[in-house]
Structure formats: structure tokens, C-alpha cells
Design a protein around this motif. Sequence first.
Motif, PDB file in Angstrom:
ATOM      1  N   ALA A  63     -77.009 -23.589  33.546  1.00 54.38           N
ATOM      2  CA  ALA A  63     -75.657 -23.034  34.276  1.00 54.38           C
ATOM      3  C   ALA A  63     -75.595 -21.524  33.730  1.00 54.38           C
ATOM      4  O   ALA A  63     -75.347 -20.681  34.666  1.00 54.38           O
ATOM      5  CB  ALA A  63     -74.558 -23.806  33.786  1.00 54.38           C
ATOM      6  N   ARG A  91     -76.552 -26.729  29.954  1.00 54.47           N
ATOM      7  CA  ARG A  91     -75.821 -25.560  29.883  1.00 54.47           C
ATOM      8  C   ARG A  91     -76.472 -24.389  30.044  1.00 54.47           C
ATOM      9  O   ARG A  91     -76.105 -23.202  30.538  1.00 54.47           O
ATOM     10  CB  ARG A  91     -75.195 -25.577  28.470  1.00 54.47           C
ATOM     11  N   ASP A  98     -71.106 -33.131  36.083  1.00 60.94           N
ATOM     12  CA  ASP A  98     -71.036 -31.833  36.720  1.00 60.94           C
ATOM     13  C   ASP A  98     -72.219 -30.922  36.732  1.00 60.94           C
ATOM     14  O   ASP A  98     -72.553 -30.496  37.687  1.00 60.94           O
ATOM     15  CB  ASP A  98     -70.011 -31.321  36.424  1.00 60.94           C
ATOM     16  N   LEU A  99     -73.030 -30.813  35.353  1.00 64.38           N
ATOM     17  CA  LEU A  99     -73.869 -29.984  35.448  1.00 64.38           C
ATOM     18  C   LEU A  99     -75.284 -30.427  35.941  1.00 64.38           C
ATOM     19  O   LEU A  99     -75.882 -29.550  36.702  1.00 64.38           O
ATOM     20  CB  LEU A  99     -74.513 -29.812  33.740  1.00 64.38           C
ATOM     21  N   ARG A 113     -77.983 -29.129  43.113  1.00 66.53           N
ATOM     22  CA  ARG A 113     -77.270 -28.550  44.331  1.00 66.53           C
ATOM     23  C   ARG A 113     -76.991 -29.516  45.262  1.00 66.53           C
ATOM     24  O   ARG A 113     -77.262 -29.879  46.394  1.00 66.53           O
ATOM     25  CB  ARG A 113     -78.523 -27.845  45.187  1.00 66.53           C
ATOM     26  N   THR A 114     -76.078 -30.386  44.642  1.00 65.83           N
ATOM     27  CA  THR A 114     -75.277 -31.752  45.564  1.00 65.83           C
ATOM     28  C   THR A 114     -73.907 -31.780  44.986  1.00 65.83           C
ATOM     29  O   THR A 114     -73.480 -31.383  44.206  1.00 65.83           O
ATOM     30  CB  THR A 114     -76.193 -32.740  45.326  1.00 65.83           C
ATOM     31  N   ASP A 115     -73.261 -32.303  46.084  1.00 64.04           N
ATOM     32  CA  ASP A 115     -71.896 -32.624  45.544  1.00 64.04           C
ATOM     33  C   ASP A 115     -71.758 -34.137  45.601  1.00 64.04           C
ATOM     34  O   ASP A 115     -70.585 -34.776  45.455  1.00 64.04           O
ATOM     35  CB  ASP A 115     -71.009 -32.344  46.681  1.00 64.04           C
ATOM     36  N   ARG A 161     -74.939 -32.128  39.099  1.00 64.65           N
ATOM     37  CA  ARG A 161     -74.561 -31.745  40.424  1.00 64.65           C
ATOM     38  C   ARG A 161     -75.047 -30.460  40.792  1.00 64.65           C
ATOM     39  O   ARG A 161     -75.810 -30.136  41.779  1.00 64.65           O
ATOM     40  CB  ARG A 161     -73.157 -31.992  40.794  1.00 64.65           C
ATOM     41  N   TYR A 162     -74.675 -29.573  39.561  1.00 62.81           N
ATOM     42  CA  TYR A 162     -74.984 -28.092  39.919  1.00 62.81           C
ATOM     43  C   TYR A 162     -76.486 -27.949  40.075  1.00 62.81           C
ATOM     44  O   TYR A 162     -76.865 -27.186  41.000  1.00 62.81           O
ATOM     45  CB  TYR A 162     -74.493 -27.309  38.904  1.00 62.81           C
ATOM     46  N   MET A 193     -70.696 -25.984  47.842  1.00 61.03           N
ATOM     47  CA  MET A 193     -71.373 -26.143  46.676  1.00 61.03           C
ATOM     48  C   MET A 193     -70.835 -25.646  45.530  1.00 61.03           C
ATOM     49  O   MET A 193     -70.482 -24.232  45.535  1.00 61.03           O
ATOM     50  CB  MET A 193     -72.986 -25.950  46.851  1.00 61.03           C
ATOM     51  N   GLN A 194     -70.719 -26.326  44.442  1.00 58.49           N
ATOM     52  CA  GLN A 194     -70.047 -25.698  43.184  1.00 58.49           C
ATOM     53  C   GLN A 194     -70.824 -24.580  42.417  1.00 58.49           C
ATOM     54  O   GLN A 194     -71.907 -24.559  42.722  1.00 58.49           O
ATOM     55  CB  GLN A 194     -69.669 -26.988  42.311  1.00 58.49           C
ATOM     56  N   ASP A 195     -69.790 -23.735  41.995  1.00 60.06           N
ATOM     57  CA  ASP A 195     -70.440 -22.720  41.132  1.00 60.06           C
ATOM     58  C   ASP A 195     -70.970 -23.351  39.738  1.00 60.06           C
ATOM     59  O   ASP A 195     -70.625 -24.479  39.802  1.00 60.06           O
ATOM     60  CB  ASP A 195     -69.343 -21.691  40.897  1.00 60.06           C
ATOM     61  N   ALA A 196     -71.665 -22.499  39.087  1.00 57.46           N
ATOM     62  CA  ALA A 196     -71.997 -23.191  37.480  1.00 57.46           C
ATOM     63  C   ALA A 196     -70.789 -23.678  36.898  1.00 57.46           C
ATOM     64  O   ALA A 196     -69.850 -22.703  36.698  1.00 57.46           O
ATOM     65  CB  ALA A 196     -72.840 -22.007  36.907  1.00 57.46           C
ATOM     66  N   PRO A 197     -70.839 -24.892  36.309  1.00 54.22           N
ATOM     67  CA  PRO A 197     -69.636 -25.481  35.644  1.00 54.22           C
ATOM     68  C   PRO A 197     -69.615 -24.773  34.481  1.00 54.22           C
ATOM     69  O   PRO A 197     -70.644 -24.294  33.761  1.00 54.22           O
ATOM     70  CB  PRO A 197     -70.023 -26.679  35.481  1.00 54.22           C
TER      71      PRO A 197
END
Lengths: 393, 393
Positions: A270, A267, A54-55, A61-63, A57-58, B1-5
Amino acid sequence: MQDAPQVGELTPPNRTLMGPGPSDVNPRVLRAMSTPLVGHLDPSFIEIMNEVQDLLRYTFRTDNKWTIPVSGTGSAAMEAAIGNVVEPGDTMLVPTNGYFGGRMAEMARRAGGEVVEVDAPWGEPLSPSAVADAFDEHQPDVFGFVHAETSTGVRQPNVSELTGIAHEHDALVVADSVTSIGGVELRVDEWGIDVAYAGPQKCLSCPPGASPLTLNDDAMDKVLSREEPARSWYLDLSLLEGYWGDERAYHHTAPITNVYALREALRLVAEEGIASRWKRHERMAGALKAGVKAMGMEMNAPDEYWLPSLNAVRVPAGVDDGTVISRLLDEYDLEIAGGLGDLSGEIFRIGCMGHSARPKNVTYLVNALGSVLADEGADIDAAAGAEATAEKL
Amino acid sequence: MQDAPQVGELTPPNRTLMGPGPSDVNPRVLRAMSTPLVGHLDPSFIEIMNEVQDLLRYTFRTDNKWTIPVSGTGSAAMEAAIGNVVEPGDTMLVPTNGYFGGRMAEMARRAGGEVVEVDAPWGEPLSPSAVADAFDEHQPDVFGFVHAETSTGVRQPNVSELTGIAHEHDALVVADSVTSIGGVELRVDEWGIDVAYAGPQKCLSCPPGASPLTLNDDAMDKVLSREEPARSWYLDLSLLEGYWGDERAYHHTAPITNVYALREALRLVAEEGIASRWKRHERMAGALKAGVKAMGMEMNAPDEYWLPSLNAVRVPAGVDDGTVISRLLDEYDLEIAGGLGDLSGEIFRIGCMGHSARPKNVTYLVNALGSVLADEGADIDAAAGAEATAEKL
């Protein structure tokens, strides 16, 4: 046969890392690395894997579902990208404008591919027209480019334009983002990048050993429909899919501690926010650049494709680059690097990455560099440099 | 696009690792991993590289110059060995008596080699006569065997006899010593092994990420005289030679922190003495074995090829192995593993490796396993097991 070697306690010098990577590591990440291990198939580790994905991807900048850390350093992620996407008989278009385009070519050949080139001088980005011409001439299946060239300090602009050309020709795009991820604007999905690989030890300020990689569905479809398997078992993404995908089946033992470290480094990304982090790099490297310019030195790259994370500074006349680099290391515990390839002897490569992109490091670098250059007889104004940097910070 | 996890602090459970690896890591090694980094070309790191190479030679019992940590986990060292020594058109002889012989075959094929097999059932070692027959029939160029089979708990005896057969046929010998290095007698030079690879997370109790590999001159001569380059650039030993050899030239960024960790783990080996360490493993695993036998369970391997570092224990009748393994993890924070392949559901795999090979862990394992098995209705005598282990410790 030798007796047990007498090797003392680990006491490396306390360097300030302002070279092309690794960068200084945040103490939180170092602390994470001293965490006792769980097994690589432990349910708690599966959860950690999900969080890291998840981190990543963030940060990319991708899904993309297929977003993982590869179990090796940045070159392993690079080979995982190229060695899986390039099939025997494919043609890959690579750039000639820096050291890492040459490495792409080498890996594509070993994957069984043909290599064709799009030219630009070392220290220049690729032009969309040259890329379009190369596509018309060669019709490559895969196009690789370097988003942030660590050997030249050049940031490739117009990425969406380049990917657009490739997609018009049904080619996949592989982006080297080793020195941009987490430090320089990078938007994998929005810019149409199919595959991106990166290193953790640059703007993420994470010790090397687990390296970011992301592939979109188009790329992964090609990987999963290969006629013959990838030539590396260790880096075969169709097998890694079993471990990092839904199944979570054993493939190889993951570098657990490196995954812990990457999790903590991400982290920090983020918490700061990716866009704020890009801005910080630009501000800190901007102060560094202002300093070296005010001293009277020149940047190798013009502002329009300046790479904040890697500042290529022209070596002043009459100065030996190797002497300056050695003196900074010996007298200041400060690491910077010299040029590679076509730029060997002509530039200093000064990183401004991640935890190293902060006022303390930038101030120290500009002052130390100014002192040593002045002492070596360069025609520079050290005080003006220090003042210009201080003003910008 | 997701926000920061939103990802919280790293707080994995505090496991006791008695599975097939990773094993518990000594706190000194964990502490070494929190050491700030120097660059991978720093003169101080070159010195550290020399020390690690010396310590690896000591641990492998070899004088081989080409003794290095590969930048990846054990499977990367395995692929570095096979992918460099096997050239397209070569024939490699691999064993069928466990999981990792199958992986050897897979890697040899991807290197462009032909694969032939020497048979033995899962849970049995190779017999010299079967190896001799296979050599007569197939005349292989490379012979791979697994010294310590993690999937079956079998130690291959008669190694010198096997290597003698191979050398009579001018073949190179590649030994998988992933689960023996640092825990079970292994003598690379004396036993005539040409190439050996290993993992750090077993009897060396080092987090995975930099993995031991050694090649003698005969093997390295073959690697350096290949007609076409190895198929992996990342693992090409002719290029890695530039970094780990006399030149110390940049190839890829080494996993610096993993090298720090390996150095500390190998210092612990040198301090204990390699022969004492082998004896400790035998004593600790012997206490473990005495305990499970006194409970009324059977070892899968007879004593003559029992592997102290990996104890394959037959699952008692009427008990579900998965339930026992899950309960040990959930209720005791204790990791052991089940069987693989032909032995799936039939054995527990209980490691006794490195820092995990100590009275505290062995006592805990035998008591916890006895309690859970009794609770699951197995016909065992838990108290007798605990007593037998205590007597041997």
C-alpha cells in the motif's frame, strides 16, 4: 526411547533468494513476526483481521467481501478455492500448459469433480480460441487458469477474453495468481475473475503460512448453496465465513503471527502503491532479462507473455543446470531453481519478486550467474551481461 | 476500487495469555521467527526438518518415523490424521464428552466414514467399559479420543486400557493431544497410540502455523494402501511422505518461519526435559488451582482427571462470566475464556501452558481474577486465594 536431542541454535545460511519463492523478506516483515501474540478472538485481533482484509482487497484489485488469508501455504488457498467451488458431479476445465494446471486437476478430482482439459504446450499461454472450443465441447461448470505459471515463466494474457468466454457459458473462473499478486498487473474485478488464490511468499515477500483468497458473490453463492459440505472441514469456506465474516465466531485458531506478517507485507504494498510495484517488478526483471540476453542466453517465453516475477532462461548448450544451481548456492549463497516437468533440465527459473526485485539482488544474480556459467565453459559473455543490466537499473 | 488503505504500524496490546491458547510465547521463539528465510528445498532446511522431526519424536515420546509438522494450525493436523486414516466406508468411534469429539465426527464424515459414538457427559472422561461396549456393538475401524479436552478441562486417564480395547478389535487409535503435548504426561508409544496430532500454541508456546502429527507403521500402512486417495491433496500424507520422508521432493511450500519457531520451542522442551516440563505444569497449575479453591470456587473436574494445562473453574453464583472475562481483558490485559457448548456460562477456562505456566503469570491471574470477582460481588475470599497460590509457588 531417545534422550533429548542435542540441537543447536538456529543458524541457517544467509541466502539471497532469487528462485521461484520464497523471496527475500523485508526486515519490517521479519520484525512484525517477533511481535508477542494476542488471542485469535481478541477484539484487537478482529481489528487486525479487518485491516488485512482491506489490504488484500486493495492488492487483488477487488471489492469482494470474501477476501481472506487462508490458514496455510499457497496450496491450501488453492484447495480452499477448488474444493469449495467444485461440487461432486461438476466439471472443471483446467489447462495443460504447466505444472500447476495439473495440480488443479488433482484437486478438482478429489473434490468429486470431473476434469476436462484445454491444451497448450508447456511454455505457452492458453489461446482464447482453444478455451472457447473446450467450452463448446465440454460445457464445464468451473474454469481454472494460471495467471502466472511458476513452472514456465509464462504470463497469461487476454484474461478478460477468457473470463468472458466462461461467463457466456455460466461457468465460474478460478485464477491461480500465486506468482502474480503484488508483482504483476492483476485486476480481479475488472478482468471478471470470480475466484483468485495466491501465495504470500512470492511478490508479497511474506513468509508462507497465511495465503490470500478472494471470491465474488457469484462464487460464494455457489459455495453457500452446496448440497453436500466441502470435503475439507479445515478449508470449508462456509465455516470460515463465520470467523472472517460478521460473526467472528471460532472455527480454528488462526496463524496469528502469519497474519501479522501478511499485514506488514501488505502495508508495504500500500505504501509503494500497487501500480508502482508492478512497474518496479517490470523494471528490475527487465534489467535481469537484458543481462541474460546480453550474455547470449535466451528467455523461454517471448516478450509478449514474459512473466517478470519468474524468468525462465534457457540453459546454455554444454552446461549442466544442476551443477550451476549448486555452485550458485554453495559459492554465492544464491538460490535459483531448475525446470520442472517438460522443461526439466532445459531452463533456469530465476525469480524477481517483492523485496528480491531490487538492484542489489539483480546485480548480484547477473554477475554470479555469469561467473559460474563462464567457469563451467558456457559460450557466454559475462561482462556484456553485467553491463547491460547495470545500464537498465 | 478503493485507494490504498491507511493502516498504521502493528501495535497490538500486550496481553498475558491464560486462556485456552495461544499461550505466551518465549522471547527466544519470537526471535527465531525474525530469522531470514532459506528456501523450502535448501539443503540447510532439510537439516532443520530432520532436527524438528527428532525433537517432535522426543516430545511425543515416540520412535515413529512418520512424525512431522503439518503446514497449518492444529485443526489441519487433526484433519490430516482423520482424513488419511479414515477411508470411505470405514466406521470411526468418537466421544461425545466435549467439543472436539464433535469435530472428529465432522471430519470423519467428510472423509467418507460412518460415525458411531461412545457417550460420556461433558466434563467427564470416557470409561473403559463404555468404550468396550461401543466396540462390541459397532466394531469400528478407527477410534478417536481426546487426551486433553480443552472445552472441559478433563484429562483422559486409562489411555493404555482404551488403546488395548481398540487393538483387540484391530482398530487404529487416534489421539487428540492438542492441549497435552509438552505440558501433560503423554507417551505415544508406551500407551499404544497409533496416531496423535497436536497444536503448537498450547503447552509448546509456539505461534500456530505448523502442527505436530505422528503415525506409527500400522497407521501409515493403512494410509499408503488406501484404495482411493485422501480427499485433501494438501493434507495427503502419502504425498507429504515424499517431502518429509527420504526423498525430500517438492509437494508444497512449507511454512518455513513456523518450522523455525517450532524448532526453537521444541529446543526449549529438550533443554528443560520433557518429564520436568510435565512436573512444572502440574506445580504451576496446582498453585493456580489452590488459589481458586481457597477463594471458595470449585474446579469442574475432580483431581483424578484434572487437566493442569486447562483449568475449568465453576463460575461463582451471581456473576456473569462474560463481564468478568471482558474486565480482565480490558483492565488487566489478561486473557481467559468462558465455557463452550454444554458448559457455556458455567465455567471459566484458564490455561496454564508452556511459557504461561510460570509464577509471574499464575500470581497475576489469581490476583486479578480475585479482584474482579470481588468487585462484581461474588462471594469469594480473594486474599485467601492469593495467599494459597503464593504458598504453593
